[in-house]
Design an enzyme around this catalytic site. Sequence first.
Site: not given
Length: 281
Positions: A95, A130, A162, A196, A217
């Site tokens: 598994r 992410k 950012k 950004e 962005d």
Amino acid sequence: MSAIDDIIQRALDEDAPWGDLTSEVFLPADARATAALVAREPGVFSGADVFARVFGLVDPATTVELLVADGGRFEVGTVLARVEGSARAVLRAERIALNLTQRMSGIATLTARYVEAAAGTTARIVDTRKTTPGLRVLERQAVRDGGGHNHRFSLSDAVLAKDNHLAVLAAAGVPIGDAIRAARARIGHTTHLEVEVDRLDQIEPVVAAGVDTIMLDNFTPDELREGVALVAGRALVEASGGVSLDTVAAIAATGVDVISVGALTHSPRALDLGLDVEVRA
């Protein structure tokens, strides 16, 4: 212990903290098993060495023959690997080996679709942070196996200011150009600096201050083209936000250098692979 061994061992310990009770009470200790890793759907393989290492950590005497390399494409029914060893060991590892390989192959397969959609342009497809906590090293490999590229691995690797960083600066009354120049003075000459922006009017002060990459962005394709023209080769241009398989081709055609896609690692579907086992007493 390597980072990959650590990931695998944690997964094994989670899956059978006190052993595989079913196999231990049902299977003779000397039973042997052979198994084939078979593709239930087409895709791009990733995690070959990870697959083999799971079985090796459970029982070093288990043999794994890898038949398709990382990055290799396959069709339904392709045998990707063969395993032979103690039946208890094979089923103990099954598994976890599948979980990791299915996820990595799912990421590689999805990445390949994005890369194909951007083909014929200068844009490279890259991942983001992410990622699944604890699995970043595996998921980043899967992106590479799918033909994509990696963004910074962690917060320690590069300067990337950012929207929230800029909001703090604005609240403190610090002009973005001054902040960039101050940051450049503090970092080493090999450290990459990226900022950004989310508006066209932010581009000039950011680029003029000396960034290596500017991230545009959530810009529309028309805005991206205008942004690329404004940057005029003074920095790399990264497009981010709103990127999907439906939009990536149009984004790539604007002339950006990089397209970052969070979906590569935050929402891939695990590929359907199966381990077909034949046990011989």
